[in-house]
Design a protein around this motif. Sequence first.
Motif: not given
Ligand code: SF4
Length: 509
Positions: A345-347, A425, A428, A434-435, A438, A440-442, A451-453
């Motif tokens: 998780m890049e953020c 996400g 953010i 950030y995304c 990452c 993950y994919s926002v 994205c876990p958020f």
């Molecule tokens: Fe954070 Fe989700 Fe963006 Fe990744 S995709 S940087 S976990 S908000």
Amino acid sequence: MVTRLVLVLGDQLTPDVAALREADKSADVVVMAEVADEGSYVPHHPKKIALILSAMRHFADELRDDGWTVAYTKLDDDDNAGSITGELLRRAEEHDASEVIATRPGEWRLIEALEDMPLTVHLHEDDRFVCSHKEFEDWAEGRKELRMEYFYRQMRRKTGLMMEGDKPAGDKWNFDHDNRKPADADMLRSKPMQFTPDDITEDVLDLVEKRFGNHFGELRPFWFAVTRGQARRALDHFARELLECFGDYQDAMLRDDKFLHHSILSPYLNIGLLSPLEICERVEKEWQDGNAPINAAEGYIRQVIGWREYMRGIYFLEGPDYPRRNQLKHQRALPDLYWGGDTGMECLKRAVEQTRDEAYAHHIQRLMVTGNFALLAGINPTELHEWYLSVYADAFEWVEAPNTVGMSQFADGGIVGSKPYVSSGNYIDKMSDYCGSCAYSVKKKTGQGACPFNLLYWHFLTRHRDRFEKNPRMAQMYRTWDRMDQDKRETVIAEAEDFLDRLGNGEKV
Ligand code: SF4
Ligand code: FAD
Ligand code: DLZ
């Protein structure tokens, strides 16, 4: 003449702090002590410890130059008693003293320790703030909700900052809606002012490395101001170079810019090298001279005489149990990624890395990245509180606890915030770059790489439905959830639970 001891703590480095005003320079002995207990009751970041010890040593020299007798204990002195109270007892015996003059500490733990001492301790209110405890209590009395915005207006009227008669400058109290812009990575901006360590600081750095090198955080390079003179230069630099865009980019986050237009003055303010009013007056002057727009100046002043004073008021009004509150009954252990454990998780990775390197992250990183994730994932707020108290150079319990337990985790049940600060996400992504980098994919709401958020956001809302669905500011989100088709809702919750299981098992997420 009877000698009294005058206690000056590591965050009371102000020449006219209450205890020094009450003391007699010709007869009393100032006690300052570097002690293991204060460095390790939580594992403070080495940069934070170095800031405090170096600033203490410089301040002691200034007091001596000003004619005070200072009994100063260094951390590695052979007879160091290891705690503030132990040092006071040792000095009391040495100087045949039975009375201590002290400024009320900013943490219940130390207040209680001083009150329990077998010496007569005179605790004087710390009046380096705009609002006294009595004034805050009077303001709070009889109110159903203690909203910062109304408190802030009272502080504006009291100080006269950015006031035109009894009206706010620009006819509005709050220009926050102008302050939500994302920032461009290629925008040119100054860095905060950095200082080269002198011999005193170098000695402290070696000592901190030896004694606290195992704590989370990089000690070097160390560049904080450690004297009032340096802190004044840092203020001047911020006012001239960065304030102008402070408002616009206050909420922005960039991977490769740790400081943006933030002032990085909180560490100096909180240990007493600068005063809140001198900072605000300087900011007001820049606006009056046409060097800063109204949204920047008002936004900045609101943080200092509004949020900062309000948080202190809440901490002392609510009492010693406040930092341990857990109204949402969140019990998950703080995951290793908060201590630098690997994550995709890049953020979170960026916020934690810069915390490790600088003992600093700005407000939105604390609130909407590390705080938001903890709240969504149901992390125990007491563990999180201890983390924030440890890792930031500006962290002292009176200001850190209401921000963490109250504003960020809703663990006080809604005293500080009218609704929890949670987001998917999207927020953010909107406010940061950030995304794009990452794992993950926002844009993905479910499935591989979502994205876990995005998953945890709905998990949070559903597990706390009883508490929040009647909150008018959250009702819309529950309607959106209810309109989603059943299969999708089940998938979201199952994937969120799978993610939480992996987090709980210590797997890399
Ligand atoms: Fe954070 Fe989700 Fe963006 Fe990744 S995709 S940087 S976990 S908000
Ligand atoms: P700037 O963005 O330049 O803001 C200017 C000043 O306003 C700061 O120096 C600070 O004195 C004041 N300020 C801004 N927001 C707040 C706030 N919410 N509460 C109190 N003062 C504020 N601040 C601390 O000083 N110590 C802490 O231990 C602390 N812990 C926090 C924990 C969490 C979970 C959160 C969400 C916020 C916390 N804050 C804390 C508030 C805020 O994040 C920091 O004050 C700010 O990031 C300091 O950096 P700066 O000086 O560059 O601030
Ligand atoms: C945070 C801190 C640290 C790390 N070390 C010392 C110290 O050695 N001596 C001291 O007087 N104060 C220190 N402090 C600051 C205190 O912890 C602070 O005064 C209390 O937490 C109350 O805010």
